[in-house]
Design a protein around this motif. Structure first.
Motif, PDB file in Angstrom:
ATOM      1  N   ARG A   1       0.841  -1.207   0.000  1.00 54.24           N
ATOM      2  CA  ARG A   1       0.000   0.000   0.000  1.00 54.24           C
ATOM      3  C   ARG A   1       0.873   1.254   0.000  1.00 54.24           C
ATOM      4  O   ARG A   1       0.583   2.231  -0.690  1.00 54.24           O
ATOM      5  N   SER A   2       1.939   1.235   0.765  1.00 53.14           N
ATOM      6  CA  SER A   2       2.846   2.384   0.808  1.00 53.14           C
ATOM      7  C   SER A   2       3.518   2.628  -0.539  1.00 53.14           C
ATOM      8  O   SER A   2       3.877   3.757  -0.876  1.00 53.14           O
ATOM      9  N   LEU A   3       3.673   1.552  -1.304  1.00 47.53           N
ATOM     10  CA  LEU A   3       4.307   1.664  -2.620  1.00 47.53           C
ATOM     11  C   LEU A   3       3.315   2.022  -3.723  1.00 47.53           C
ATOM     12  O   LEU A   3       3.684   2.060  -4.902  1.00 47.53           O
ATOM     13  N   GLY A   4       2.055   2.247  -3.336  1.00 44.28           N
ATOM     14  CA  GLY A   4       1.088   2.735  -4.312  1.00 44.28           C
ATOM     15  C   GLY A   4       0.043   1.742  -4.745  1.00 44.28           C
ATOM     16  O   GLY A   4      -0.753   2.045  -5.644  1.00 44.28           O
ATOM     17  N   LEU A   5       0.023   0.533  -4.157  1.00 40.79           N
ATOM     18  CA  LEU A   5      -0.973  -0.458  -4.553  1.00 40.79           C
ATOM     19  C   LEU A   5      -2.375   0.103  -4.326  1.00 40.79           C
ATOM     20  O   LEU A   5      -2.723   0.529  -3.229  1.00 40.79           O
ATOM     21  N   GLY A   6      -3.164   0.135  -5.408  1.00 41.02           N
ATOM     22  CA  GLY A   6      -4.515   0.659  -5.318  1.00 41.02           C
ATOM     23  C   GLY A   6      -4.601   2.152  -5.589  1.00 41.02           C
ATOM     24  O   GLY A   6      -5.687   2.728  -5.532  1.00 41.02           O
ATOM     25  N   ARG A   7      -3.435   2.789  -5.918  1.00 40.71           N
ATOM     26  CA  ARG A   7      -3.444   4.220  -6.188  1.00 40.71           C
ATOM     27  C   ARG A   7      -2.985   4.494  -7.621  1.00 40.71           C
ATOM     28  O   ARG A   7      -2.499   3.618  -8.325  1.00 40.71           O
ATOM     29  N   LYS A   8      -3.114   5.753  -8.036  1.00 39.94           N
ATOM     30  CA  LYS A   8      -2.794   6.145  -9.400  1.00 39.94           C
ATOM     31  C   LYS A   8      -1.335   5.905  -9.756  1.00 39.94           C
ATOM     32  O   LYS A   8      -0.998   5.618 -10.908  1.00 39.94           O
ATOM     33  N   SER A   9      -0.453   6.026  -8.772  1.00 42.59           N
ATOM     34  CA  SER A   9       0.969   5.837  -9.058  1.00 42.59           C
ATOM     35  C   SER A   9       1.242   4.429  -9.569  1.00 42.59           C
ATOM     36  O   SER A   9       2.037   4.239 -10.500  1.00 42.59           O
ATOM     37  N   MET A  10       0.585   3.435  -8.982  1.00 43.34           N
ATOM     38  CA  MET A  10       0.758   2.068  -9.443  1.00 43.34           C
ATOM     39  C   MET A  10       0.086   1.869 -10.800  1.00 43.34           C
ATOM     40  O   MET A  10       0.611   1.171 -11.679  1.00 43.34           O
ATOM     41  N   GLU A  11      -1.075   2.487 -10.984  1.00 48.30           N
ATOM     42  CA  GLU A  11      -1.766   2.375 -12.267  1.00 48.30           C
ATOM     43  C   GLU A  11      -0.909   2.942 -13.393  1.00 48.30           C
ATOM     44  O   GLU A  11      -0.868   2.389 -14.495  1.00 48.30           O
ATOM     45  N   PHE A  12      -0.225   4.049 -13.115  1.00 45.19           N
ATOM     46  CA  PHE A  12       0.645   4.646 -14.129  1.00 45.19           C
ATOM     47  C   PHE A  12       1.734   3.666 -14.544  1.00 45.19           C
ATOM     48  O   PHE A  12       2.059   3.543 -15.733  1.00 45.19           O
ATOM     49  N   CYS A  13       2.302   2.949 -13.584  1.00 47.81           N
ATOM     50  CA  CYS A  13       3.343   1.959 -13.876  1.00 47.81           C
ATOM     51  C   CYS A  13       2.791   0.858 -14.783  1.00 47.81           C
ATOM     52  O   CYS A  13       3.443   0.449 -15.749  1.00 47.81           O
ATOM     53  N   VAL A  14       1.579   0.383 -14.481  1.00 46.52           N
ATOM     54  CA  VAL A  14       0.958  -0.672 -15.291  1.00 46.52           C
ATOM     55  C   VAL A  14       0.629  -0.137 -16.685  1.00 46.52           C
ATOM     56  O   VAL A  14       0.824  -0.839 -17.694  1.00 46.52           O
ATOM     57  N   GLN A  15       0.136   1.090 -16.784  1.00 45.45           N
ATOM     58  CA  GLN A  15      -0.166   1.685 -18.084  1.00 45.45           C
ATOM     59  C   GLN A  15       1.088   1.816 -18.942  1.00 45.45           C
ATOM     60  O   GLN A  15       1.049   1.577 -20.155  1.00 45.45           O
ATOM     61  N   GLU A  16       2.193   2.196 -18.313  1.00 41.99           N
ATOM     62  CA  GLU A  16       3.448   2.304 -19.043  1.00 41.99           C
ATOM     63  C   GLU A  16       3.856   0.959 -19.632  1.00 41.99           C
ATOM     64  O   GLU A  16       4.273   0.865 -20.788  1.00 41.99           O
ATOM     65  N   GLU A  17       3.713  -0.083 -18.830  1.00 45.10           N
ATOM     66  CA  GLU A  17       4.083  -1.415 -19.308  1.00 45.10           C
ATOM     67  C   GLU A  17       3.119  -1.891 -20.388  1.00 45.10           C
ATOM     68  O   GLU A  17       3.526  -2.592 -21.336  1.00 45.10           O
ATOM     69  N   ALA A  18       1.841  -1.525 -20.260  1.00 52.59           N
ATOM     70  CA  ALA A  18       0.867  -1.859 -21.309  1.00 52.59           C
ATOM     71  C   ALA A  18       1.270  -1.196 -22.624  1.00 52.59           C
ATOM     72  O   ALA A  18       1.156  -1.798 -23.708  1.00 52.59           O
ATOM     73  N   GLY A  19       1.756   0.042 -22.528  1.00 52.10           N
ATOM     74  CA  GLY A  19       2.217   0.735 -23.730  1.00 52.10           C
ATOM     75  C   GLY A  19       3.399   0.041 -24.377  1.00 52.10           C
ATOM     76  O   GLY A  19       3.468  -0.091 -25.608  1.00 52.10           O
ATOM     77  N   HIS A  20       4.341  -0.444 -23.556  1.00 55.39           N
ATOM     78  CA  HIS A  20       5.498  -1.178 -24.096  1.00 55.39           C
ATOM     79  C   HIS A  20       5.044  -2.471 -24.785  1.00 55.39           C
ATOM     80  O   HIS A  20       5.603  -2.848 -25.827  1.00 55.39           O
ATOM     81  N   MET A  21       4.046  -3.128 -24.203  1.00 53.96           N
ATOM     82  CA  MET A  21       3.561  -4.372 -24.783  1.00 53.96           C
ATOM     83  C   MET A  21       2.882  -4.117 -26.135  1.00 53.96           C
ATOM     84  O   MET A  21       3.064  -4.878 -27.091  1.00 53.96           O
ATOM     85  N   VAL A  22       2.104  -3.044 -26.216  1.00 56.50           N
ATOM     86  CA  VAL A  22       1.471  -2.674 -27.486  1.00 56.50           C
ATOM     87  C   VAL A  22       2.545  -2.383 -28.529  1.00 56.50           C
ATOM     88  O   VAL A  22       2.432  -2.796 -29.694  1.00 56.50           O
ATOM     89  N   GLU A  23       3.612  -1.684 -28.123  1.00 58.79           N
ATOM     90  CA  GLU A  23       4.709  -1.385 -29.041  1.00 58.79           C
ATOM     91  C   GLU A  23       5.371  -2.667 -29.541  1.00 58.79           C
ATOM     92  O   GLU A  23       5.745  -2.761 -30.722  1.00 58.79           O
ATOM     93  N   PHE A  24       5.516  -3.653 -28.654  1.00 60.69           N
ATOM     94  CA  PHE A  24       6.126  -4.920 -29.062  1.00 60.69           C
ATOM     95  C   PHE A  24       5.290  -5.591 -30.143  1.00 60.69           C
ATOM     96  O   PHE A  24       5.818  -6.005 -31.189  1.00 60.69           O
ATOM     97  N   PHE A  25       3.990  -5.713 -29.917  1.00 60.15           N
ATOM     98  CA  PHE A  25       3.129  -6.379 -30.900  1.00 60.15           C
ATOM     99  C   PHE A  25       3.054  -5.564 -32.188  1.00 60.15           C
ATOM    100  O   PHE A  25       2.982  -6.123 -33.285  1.00 60.15           O
ATOM    101  N   ALA A  26       3.069  -4.242 -32.073  1.00 62.32           N
ATOM    102  CA  ALA A  26       3.025  -3.393 -33.267  1.00 62.32           C
ATOM    103  C   ALA A  26       4.277  -3.606 -34.121  1.00 62.32           C
ATOM    104  O   ALA A  26       4.217  -3.560 -35.352  1.00 62.32           O
ATOM    105  N   SER A  27       5.414  -3.856 -33.454  1.00 64.50           N
ATOM    106  CA  SER A  27       6.670  -4.052 -34.181  1.00 64.50           C
ATOM    107  C   SER A  27       6.650  -5.323 -35.032  1.00 64.50           C
ATOM    108  O   SER A  27       7.442  -5.458 -35.968  1.00 64.50           O
ATOM    109  N   LYS A  28       5.757  -6.239 -34.742  1.00 63.42           N
ATOM    110  CA  LYS A  28       5.651  -7.491 -35.491  1.00 63.42           C
ATOM    111  C   LYS A  28       4.839  -7.323 -36.772  1.00 63.42           C
ATOM    112  O   LYS A  28       4.788  -8.226 -37.607  1.00 63.42           O
ATOM    113  N   ARG A  29       4.150  -6.181 -36.908  1.00 62.14           N
ATOM    114  CA  ARG A  29       3.423  -5.833 -38.128  1.00 62.14           C
ATOM    115  C   ARG A  29       2.468  -6.930 -38.596  1.00 62.14           C
ATOM    116  O   ARG A  29       2.394  -7.262 -39.783  1.00 62.14           O
TER     117      ARG A  29
END
Length: 403
Positions: A30-58
């Protein structure tokens, strides 16, 4: 797990150790942001990297398991170690290889033999010897991260889980009853890291497979996302409130393809009687979570993939009491909120950006599970992630913004 002390860590401990380690673990997360926007931002960033990976496969055929596993690894690594790992890092690759082997070994015949005859099996050759080596390498990795943190940490500004734990060790160093030490920390790292990667990535592997197998459901999910979220916006976890069908699909995948064979082990604290059967103190109890997820009295079509299990007559999303993939009670997964967020954001970002299809020449995918490991995974498969075209509404919005 092989050569693991039963009173250490969180997953397999009990009594005072379990209470202290779990309570602290939840507080630190909880202190590290579990359940808060800071943790969501981290997950969103990783989701963006994953989309970039699949996009690179064309749109070419790709095995989704590695990028999905890496996405979950990156999030939990940021929480525990304070940084993600490069997928090309040799040490990181070896760590993942060891975790994969341990997951396979856990449900093997050799592991059962080891549990029955540990004094004998330690001297005999077999795959259990590699399991010992893998477990030691995982623990060695944890110890090296602890040493690195001790050298660089600032006690008044903990940056990640290890920092918080080291601070707790310092606070309790004069308490003879304390269960906080570096040995226990190594086991907690292992518990959090493995629990935060294998089950989540397995769930998402099933999700992508079922979107290919059921293109009509995939289209309905995409239509709902398009109507609720523009592609110029990041999908947020709050958007699930406006995505009832998508939410139902995700929950049905977790129900229909429950990724663990059994729930977390527990130990009977005192002599008890259940349904007329005596259970002695210290008996190990293994909860059958699947019995609730496939209960015919709770689900209309328990052995069919049916998102309507989570929709009422008006199409509103709802959750039944029998839906317990993260267990329940005091032993519920301490990272369930993070796992729910990851699965939702990874899934919706991929479906927003791509249409998932069978590779050329492939007519169908195997929807049966691969047995013999801790997490129940689908058979290896490849898919094509074809970039989606913007909807007419989105093109109109983009044109008006440019004007």
């Amino acid at each position: 797990m092989a050569s693991r002390h039963p009173l250490q860590g969180i997953l397999f401990s009990s009594g005072c150790t379990w209470k202290e380690q779990r309570r602290f673990g939840m507080s630190a997360l909880r202190s590290l942001g579990l359940g808060r926007k800071s943790m969501e931002f981290c997950v969103q960033e990783e989701a963006g990297h994953m989309v970039e990976f699949f996009a690179s496969k064309r749109g070419e055929s790709v095995d989704p398991r590695i990028p999905l596993f890496h996405a979950f690894c990156s999030v939990i690594s940021s929480v525990i170690f304070g940084h993600p790992f490069d997928i090309e890092d040799k040490v990181y690759q070896k760590l993942i290889e060891c975790i994969e082997y341990e997951a396979h070994f856990f449900l093997s015949t050799f592991h059962l033999l080891y549990e029955l005859f540990p004094w004998l099996m330690r001297y005999l050759p077999g795959p259990h010897q590699k399991a010992f080596s893998c477990l030691e390498q995982i623990h060695s990795f944890g110890r090296s991260e602890i040493r690195r943190h001790k050298e660089k940490r600032e006690t008044d500004e903990p940056r990640d889980f290890i920092d918080f734990y080291l601070d707790e060790i310092d606070k309790k160093k004069d308490d003879p009853e304390s269960t906080f030490d570096e040995v226990n920390l190594v086991h907690v790292i292992y518990d959090l890291f493995t629990a935060g990667t294998d089950t989540g990535s397995s769930t998402l592997c099933w999700a992508l497979l079922f979107m290919v197998v059921h293109p009509d459901i995939q289209e309905k999910v995409q239509a709902e996302i398009d109507a609720a979220v523009t592609r110029s916006q990041r999908i947020s976890y709050e958007d699930r409130m406006n995505l009832p069908y998508t939410n139902a699909v995700i929950h049905e995948i977790q129900r229909y393809k429950y990724v663990l064979l059994v729930g977390n082990f527990r130990q009977c604290a005192k002599d008890a009687t259940m349904f007329g059967f005596p259970i002695k103190k210290d008996t190990v109890i293994i909860p059958d979570i699947a019995s609730a997820l496939y209960d015919p009295e709770e689900w209309e079509t328990p052995h069919q993939f049916n998102p309507n299990h989570f929709l009422d007559k008006e199409g509103n999303f709802f959750v039944r009491d029998a839906f317990i993939p993260f267990s329940l009670g005091k032993r519920i997964c301490i990272g369930d909120n993070l796992a729910r967020m990851e699965i939702f954001l990874f899934f919706t970002n991929l479906l927003q950006a791509f249409t998932l299809r069978l590779p050329d020449g492939v007519r169908e995918l195997n929807t049966n599970a691969v047995r013999g490991r801790l997490a129940v995974q689908p058979h290896p498969y490849t898919i094509c992630a074809v970039p989606r075209k913007a909807t007419a509404w989105e093109r109109e919005q983009e044109a008006s913004q440019r004007a």
